[in-house]
Structure formats: C-alpha cells, structure tokens
Enzyme design. Structure first.
Site: not given
Ligand code: SAH
Ligand code: SF4
Length: 365
Positions: A93, A106, A113, A117, A120, A343
């Site tokens: 996406e 974005c 991934c 996390c 996420c 995000c």
């Molecule tokens: N993998 C990279 C870039 C993609 S995530 C990273 O983790 O930085 C982009 C941003 O979205 C990151 O700061 C991540 O922590 C945040 N993010 C992930 N899940 C989220 C959620 N459910 N609500 C708000 N932000 C989130």
């Molecule tokens: Fe991967 Fe989501 Fe963690 Fe970013 S926040 S490293 S996209 S699992």
C-alpha cells in the site's frame, strides 16, 4: 510486453549500461531520464527529442511502466490510498496525505515486515519480500500520475512535496533498493525532490543508520515508543538486538543531525503503557543534549489490535512536559483512518490469516 525491460527504477549507471547495449551514446541517457522522470512520459513515440529510429527500437525492447493500481480509495479527509500490485502479483500500500497546498506520499519498502512490533498492523503480516527499486520509485510515480503532477513542478509549487518512508516494512532492512530508489527521486534532472523533503523512518536498525545519513542525507525518524529496554523489548522487538543505549548512540552520531536537521522521534501514545508524566520526563532525558523533536502519534486501531490510544488530555499533558523541556512535540492528527490508511494500519492482501487479538478503540482526536 512481458519480456520487455522496464526502464523505470534503473539507476543512471544501469540505464547507461542498457543504452550502451543498444549501441546508444551516453547523452541519450540524459534525454531519456528527462522524459521518464521530469516529463513523466510513458510512450516512447512521444519522446520527440529522441531520434525516430531509436524510439522505434526502444519500443521493441523496453517499456516505461508503473505498477498496477489494484484499488484506490480516498478518505473523507482527502487522504488517498492505493493498493498496488507488482508484476509477481504481490501487493503493498501507498498513501498520499494532502495538506493545504502540499502533501507527503507514504511509501512502502517491503511487502509485510520481518519485525513484529505489537502495535502495528503490518507487523502481523510476515515478510513476503523486499520491494525492488523500480517498485519503490513506481509507488511515487503512481501518486504523481494520480494528481497529474507532470512535468515536475518547481520546488515550492508541488502538491506531492514530500516523501515519508513510513509505509509497510522496515526500510533499513532493504537498504540497497531504498537507496537506489531515493537517489533516482533526488536526481536533479528528474523528479528532483530535495533530501530535506524526504524522511526515512526506522524502528532502530542501528548498523544501517550511519550509511543512510552519509549516502542519502535524508531526514531520519526513529520509532522510539518506549524509554526503557524492558518495555521497548516488548513493543519494538528489534530492541532486543539493538537496545536503547546503542540506538541513542547511533542517533547522536547520525551524520548531519544538527539544530537545522534534528532527528524526529516518533512516540506512540498507548493508554496505560507508555504515556505517564514520568515517561515524558524520561523521554526528554533520553535525548538530552541532542537536537531532537518528537512526533506524538495517537495509536491507530486496527482489527484485532490489543492496545488502546491514550486519552487526549493525557497526550496533551505528555506534550506539555516535552515542550517545557525545550522540545517541539506536535500531536500528529490521524489521517485516513476511515480507509485504514493511517500510520500502522497498512497491510496488503498478501497476508496470512492470523488469530484476532482483542479489539481496541482509540479515543484521542
Ligand atoms: N518500519 C518503520 C517504518 C514504517 S512504520 C518503522 O517502524 O519506523 C511508520 C510509523 O508508524 C512508525 O513510527 C510506527 O511505529 C508507526 N505505527 C505503527 N503502528 C501504528 C499504529 N497502530 N498507530 C500509530 N502509529 C503506528
Ligand atoms: Fe515493521 Fe510495523 Fe515495526 Fe515498522 S512498526 S518495523 S512496519 S512491524
């Protein structure tokens, strides 16, 4: 069509090699580059500065194509999301977040991934594969096509004015392809997007951070989310490999990080988990002495997420503590939630089914 080679996403050197193989002179590369990245032209026949026979030959062997848009959705707040299908059928996406007269795309760097996390949505999707440089550049071009932004307008006059590498995946785990793509996008004779308008977000892949600063010079955002290893180990599991001490040292050493170009620390607001005043004070202490700014991100819920977003008063108090310590700490307003474009909500159909987690609701607005 299938066997023809796509010219989009080749570095200048690769394009030069392809053209040399066709027996063409180096200046052709410059001309082609201009047509592809400045004009956005996809039809060789329209590339009128190229000799007719060269155009004819190119048509036989090459194409200039974007990945296919599998679905496009526009949010009530005008955020637009594309589900993009690549040649092998995999999907990722891309999101465009418009402001008044500018906006950021974005971009995804991976399908899924490797990291998991816990907050996420992408993290629930196993890594399918890295995206290639053409696929990364292609996402940007899809956005430009969608807004008809060709030829490349001057800096300052662009609707699509910024890039955030914050889509699906961890960009520093796909460094080479991301670097090739960003260099194409930054090239002065094409899309010419300044490095100051590009931000790469990492969960903390410490060994690749310096290279990113030295070779690309883009802005860095670090997904911090916790001030202790104990909590960060759970939220951002890469922390077990590269704990906070190492991460903060890499941030201190990030090339070009100075007052004019501060590192952005992204901090998710998770109710009852990381949102206390003590956390805010510890956060200010963690970055002490470093040029830094914060982005406070209200947690965006997704089906099965097991967290809740902090209340708006809690978030405001958290921001105030950081402000009092001398740091800018805007609260990011969520965009495109109605189309799951905010995000952390991105996830493509190339998923494996997972057990749902408890539903979560976000109350911060
Ligand atoms: N993998 C990279 C870039 C993609 S995530 C990273 O983790 O930085 C982009 C941003 O979205 C990151 O700061 C991540 O922590 C945040 N993010 C992930 N899940 C989220 C959620 N459910 N609500 C708000 N932000 C989130
Ligand atoms: Fe991967 Fe989501 Fe963690 Fe970013 S926040 S490293 S996209 S699992």
């Amino acid at each position: 069509m299938k066997n023809k080679h796509n010219l989009v996403g080749l570095s200048r050197t690769e394009l030069a090699t392809e053209m040399a193989e066709l027996g063409e002179k180096p200046f052709r590369v410059k001309q082609l580059w201009h047509w592809i990245y400045h004009r956005g032209q996809t039809d060789f026949a329209q590339m009128t500065t190229l000799a007719k026979d060269f155009r004819a030959r190119l048509t036989e062997t090459h194409v200039v194509v974007r990945p296919i848009i599998s679905r496009e959705q526009t949010s009530e707040d005008r955020t637009r999301k594309w589900l993009i299908r690549f040649d092998d059928g995999q999907k990722a996406e891309t999101v465009f977040i418009p402001e008044e007269d500018r906006g950021a795309v974005c971009i995804s760097s991976q399908v899924g991934c490797t990291l998991t996390c816990t907050f996420c949505h992408t993290g629930t999707q196993k890594l399918v594969r890295n995206l290639t440089a053409p696929e990364i550049v292609g996402q940007f071009m899809v956005a430009r096509d969608s807004y008809g932004e060709w030829p490349t307008p001057k800096d300052g006059g662009r609707m699509i004015s910024n890039i955030v590498m914050m889509g699906m995946g961890e960009p520093l785990f796909n460094y080479d392809n991301v670097a090739t793509a960003l260099k194409i996008i930054m090239d002065h004779e094409g899309i010419a997007l300044s490095k100051r308008r590009i931000t790469l977000s990492t969960s903390g892949v410490v060994p690749e951070m310096a290279r990113c600063g030295e070779e690309l010079g883009v802005n860095l955002a670090v997904s911090l989310h916790a001030v202790t290893d104990e909590l960060r180990d759970v939220l951002v599991p890469i922390n077990r490999k590269h704990p906070l001490k190492q991460l903060m040292a890499a941030c201190r050493a990030y090339p070009g990080a100075n007052n004019a170009r501060r590192i952005t620390y992204e901090y998710l607001m998770l109710k009852g988990i990381n949102d206390s005043p003590a956390d805010a004070r510890a956060l200010a202490k963690l970055v002490k002495g470093m040029p830094a700014k914060f982005n406070l991100i209200p947690f965006n819920a997704w089906p099965g997420a097991s967290y809740e977003c902090s209340g708006s008063n809690v978030i405001r108090r958290f921001a105030a503590i950081l402000n009092d310590a001398g740091y800018s700490a805007p609260i990011r307003s969520p965009r495109g939630r109605d189309i799951m474009a905010a995000c952390g909500q991105l996830k493509s159909a190339s998923e494996r089914e997972r057990r749902p987690r408890a539903a979560a609701e976000c109350h911060a607005k």
